[in-house]
Scaffold this motif. Sequence first.
Motif, PDB file in Angstrom:
ATOM      1  N   ALA A 182      44.984  45.044  36.042  1.00  0.00           N
ATOM      2  CA  ALA A 182      45.437  46.029  35.050  1.00  0.00           C
ATOM      3  C   ALA A 182      44.244  46.599  34.286  1.00  0.00           C
ATOM      4  O   ALA A 182      44.163  47.812  34.057  1.00  0.00           O
ATOM      5  CB  ALA A 182      46.434  45.386  34.090  1.00  0.00           C
ATOM      6  N   GLU A 183      43.304  45.732  33.932  1.00  0.00           N
ATOM      7  CA  GLU A 183      42.122  46.193  33.211  1.00  0.00           C
ATOM      8  C   GLU A 183      41.237  47.069  34.093  1.00  0.00           C
ATOM      9  O   GLU A 183      40.805  48.149  33.686  1.00  0.00           O
ATOM     10  CB  GLU A 183      41.324  44.993  32.711  1.00  0.00           C
ATOM     11  N   GLU A 184      40.983  46.623  35.310  1.00  0.00           N
ATOM     12  CA  GLU A 184      40.090  47.361  36.219  1.00  0.00           C
ATOM     13  C   GLU A 184      40.629  48.749  36.554  1.00  0.00           C
ATOM     14  O   GLU A 184      39.883  49.724  36.607  1.00  0.00           O
ATOM     15  CB  GLU A 184      39.885  46.558  37.501  1.00  0.00           C
ATOM     16  N   PHE A 185      41.928  48.836  36.794  1.00  0.00           N
ATOM     17  CA  PHE A 185      42.508  50.095  37.265  1.00  0.00           C
ATOM     18  C   PHE A 185      43.315  50.824  36.185  1.00  0.00           C
ATOM     19  O   PHE A 185      44.040  51.767  36.488  1.00  0.00           O
ATOM     20  CB  PHE A 185      43.372  49.844  38.503  1.00  0.00           C
ATOM     21  N   GLU A 186      43.176  50.365  34.940  1.00  0.00           N
ATOM     22  CA  GLU A 186      43.864  50.990  33.803  1.00  0.00           C
ATOM     23  C   GLU A 186      45.358  51.104  34.052  1.00  0.00           C
ATOM     24  O   GLU A 186      45.969  52.169  33.892  1.00  0.00           O
ATOM     25  CB  GLU A 186      43.232  52.340  33.479  1.00  0.00           C
ATOM     26  N   LEU A 187      45.950  49.977  34.444  1.00  0.00           N
ATOM     27  CA  LEU A 187      47.383  49.912  34.707  1.00  0.00           C
ATOM     28  C   LEU A 187      48.087  49.254  33.530  1.00  0.00           C
ATOM     29  O   LEU A 187      47.494  48.463  32.809  1.00  0.00           O
ATOM     30  CB  LEU A 187      47.646  49.098  35.981  1.00  0.00           C
ATOM     31  N   ASP A 188      49.351  49.570  33.371  1.00  0.00           N
ATOM     32  CA  ASP A 188      50.165  48.955  32.336  1.00  0.00           C
ATOM     33  C   ASP A 188      50.616  47.585  32.837  1.00  0.00           C
ATOM     34  O   ASP A 188      51.135  47.469  33.949  1.00  0.00           O
ATOM     35  CB  ASP A 188      51.368  49.860  32.055  1.00  0.00           C
ATOM     36  N   LEU A 189      50.429  46.551  32.030  1.00  0.00           N
ATOM     37  CA  LEU A 189      50.844  45.213  32.445  1.00  0.00           C
ATOM     38  C   LEU A 189      52.343  45.155  32.768  1.00  0.00           C
ATOM     39  O   LEU A 189      52.765  44.358  33.601  1.00  0.00           O
ATOM     40  CB  LEU A 189      50.505  44.176  31.362  1.00  0.00           C
ATOM     41  N   ALA A 190      53.131  46.007  32.142  1.00  0.00           N
ATOM     42  CA  ALA A 190      54.568  46.044  32.416  1.00  0.00           C
ATOM     43  C   ALA A 190      54.851  46.463  33.856  1.00  0.00           C
ATOM     44  O   ALA A 190      55.901  46.135  34.417  1.00  0.00           O
ATOM     45  CB  ALA A 190      55.272  46.973  31.445  1.00  0.00           C
ATOM     46  N   ASP A 191      53.931  47.196  34.469  1.00  0.00           N
ATOM     47  CA  ASP A 191      54.091  47.644  35.854  1.00  0.00           C
ATOM     48  C   ASP A 191      53.655  46.577  36.862  1.00  0.00           C
ATOM     49  O   ASP A 191      53.847  46.748  38.060  1.00  0.00           O
ATOM     50  CB  ASP A 191      53.282  48.915  36.105  1.00  0.00           C
ATOM     51  N   MET A 192      53.054  45.510  36.375  1.00  0.00           N
ATOM     52  CA  MET A 192      52.508  44.475  37.251  1.00  0.00           C
ATOM     53  C   MET A 192      53.602  43.469  37.623  1.00  0.00           C
ATOM     54  O   MET A 192      53.592  42.320  37.206  1.00  0.00           O
ATOM     55  CB  MET A 192      51.319  43.784  36.572  1.00  0.00           C
ATOM     56  N   ILE A 193      54.548  43.939  38.396  1.00  0.00           N
ATOM     57  CA  ILE A 193      55.647  43.092  38.846  1.00  0.00           C
ATOM     58  C   ILE A 193      55.393  42.700  40.300  1.00  0.00           C
ATOM     59  O   ILE A 193      54.743  43.442  41.030  1.00  0.00           O
ATOM     60  CB  ILE A 193      57.009  43.810  38.691  1.00  0.00           C
ATOM     61  N   PRO A 194      55.867  41.523  40.712  1.00  0.00           N
ATOM     62  CA  PRO A 194      55.541  41.031  42.058  1.00  0.00           C
ATOM     63  C   PRO A 194      55.853  42.005  43.189  1.00  0.00           C
ATOM     64  O   PRO A 194      55.091  42.111  44.140  1.00  0.00           O
ATOM     65  CB  PRO A 194      56.384  39.763  42.183  1.00  0.00           C
ATOM     66  N   GLU A 195      56.936  42.740  43.081  1.00  0.00           N
ATOM     67  CA  GLU A 195      57.320  43.632  44.180  1.00  0.00           C
ATOM     68  C   GLU A 195      56.626  44.988  44.137  1.00  0.00           C
ATOM     69  O   GLU A 195      56.856  45.844  45.005  1.00  0.00           O
ATOM     70  CB  GLU A 195      58.838  43.807  44.247  1.00  0.00           C
ATOM     71  N   ALA A 196      55.748  45.203  43.173  1.00  0.00           N
ATOM     72  CA  ALA A 196      55.033  46.480  43.071  1.00  0.00           C
ATOM     73  C   ALA A 196      54.145  46.687  44.294  1.00  0.00           C
ATOM     74  O   ALA A 196      53.314  45.854  44.625  1.00  0.00           O
ATOM     75  CB  ALA A 196      54.190  46.519  41.801  1.00  0.00           C
TER      76      ALA A 196
ATOM     77  N   ASP B 245      37.377  47.694  45.442  1.00  0.00           N
ATOM     78  CA  ASP B 245      37.166  47.266  44.060  1.00  0.00           C
ATOM     79  C   ASP B 245      38.055  46.076  43.710  1.00  0.00           C
ATOM     80  O   ASP B 245      37.629  45.170  42.999  1.00  0.00           O
ATOM     81  CB  ASP B 245      37.439  48.413  43.088  1.00  0.00           C
ATOM     82  N   MET B 246      39.280  46.070  44.218  1.00  0.00           N
ATOM     83  CA  MET B 246      40.200  44.975  43.957  1.00  0.00           C
ATOM     84  C   MET B 246      39.632  43.660  44.480  1.00  0.00           C
ATOM     85  O   MET B 246      39.675  42.637  43.804  1.00  0.00           O
ATOM     86  CB  MET B 246      41.555  45.260  44.612  1.00  0.00           C
ATOM     87  N   VAL B 247      39.078  43.691  45.685  1.00  0.00           N
ATOM     88  CA  VAL B 247      38.471  42.495  46.273  1.00  0.00           C
ATOM     89  C   VAL B 247      37.332  42.000  45.391  1.00  0.00           C
ATOM     90  O   VAL B 247      37.226  40.805  45.096  1.00  0.00           O
ATOM     91  CB  VAL B 247      37.992  42.772  47.718  1.00  0.00           C
ATOM     92  N   ILE B 248      36.493  42.899  44.923  1.00  0.00           N
ATOM     93  CA  ILE B 248      35.365  42.529  44.066  1.00  0.00           C
ATOM     94  C   ILE B 248      35.858  41.920  42.760  1.00  0.00           C
ATOM     95  O   ILE B 248      35.328  40.904  42.285  1.00  0.00           O
ATOM     96  CB  ILE B 248      34.453  43.750  43.820  1.00  0.00           C
ATOM     97  N   VAL B 249      36.891  42.515  42.165  1.00  0.00           N
ATOM     98  CA  VAL B 249      37.460  42.000  40.914  1.00  0.00           C
ATOM     99  C   VAL B 249      38.011  40.589  41.125  1.00  0.00           C
ATOM    100  O   VAL B 249      37.765  39.682  40.323  1.00  0.00           O
ATOM    101  CB  VAL B 249      38.572  42.946  40.385  1.00  0.00           C
ATOM    102  N   LEU B 250      38.741  40.385  42.214  1.00  0.00           N
ATOM    103  CA  LEU B 250      39.325  39.067  42.480  1.00  0.00           C
ATOM    104  C   LEU B 250      38.241  38.031  42.767  1.00  0.00           C
ATOM    105  O   LEU B 250      38.337  36.885  42.323  1.00  0.00           O
ATOM    106  CB  LEU B 250      40.321  39.144  43.637  1.00  0.00           C
ATOM    107  N   GLU B 251      37.219  38.432  43.505  1.00  0.00           N
ATOM    108  CA  GLU B 251      36.112  37.506  43.775  1.00  0.00           C
ATOM    109  C   GLU B 251      35.442  37.074  42.468  1.00  0.00           C
ATOM    110  O   GLU B 251      35.117  35.902  42.288  1.00  0.00           O
ATOM    111  CB  GLU B 251      35.084  38.148  44.699  1.00  0.00           C
TER     112      GLU B 251
END
Length: 85
Positions: free
Chosen positions: A15-29, A44-50
């Motif tokens: 959410a921070e990296e991609f400026e997403l709303d935490l409310a949108d961070m649902i498992p089925e998204a 970028d997601m891979v780098i953030v998770l690493e």
Amino acid sequence: MTDQEIIELINSSLAEEFELDLADMIPEANLYEDLELDSLDTVDMVIVLEGAFNFKIREEEAIREIRTLSDIHRFVIEKKRSLEA
């Protein structure tokens, strides 16, 4: 670290990296349709998770199968468990 703590760290990091709303961070998204990420964002997601979990995942074939936030949760939890075993 519990599974729930892993999920919360994934969600907040993305959410921070991609400026997403935490409310949108649902498992089925769906990463591409619902969260509007693209193929460059996947890198970028891979780098953030690493960085968040301190392990490499770039070479993992399973990363190519990820389509939803739930897929990411499951992948990271399984990877973390395998490294701790």
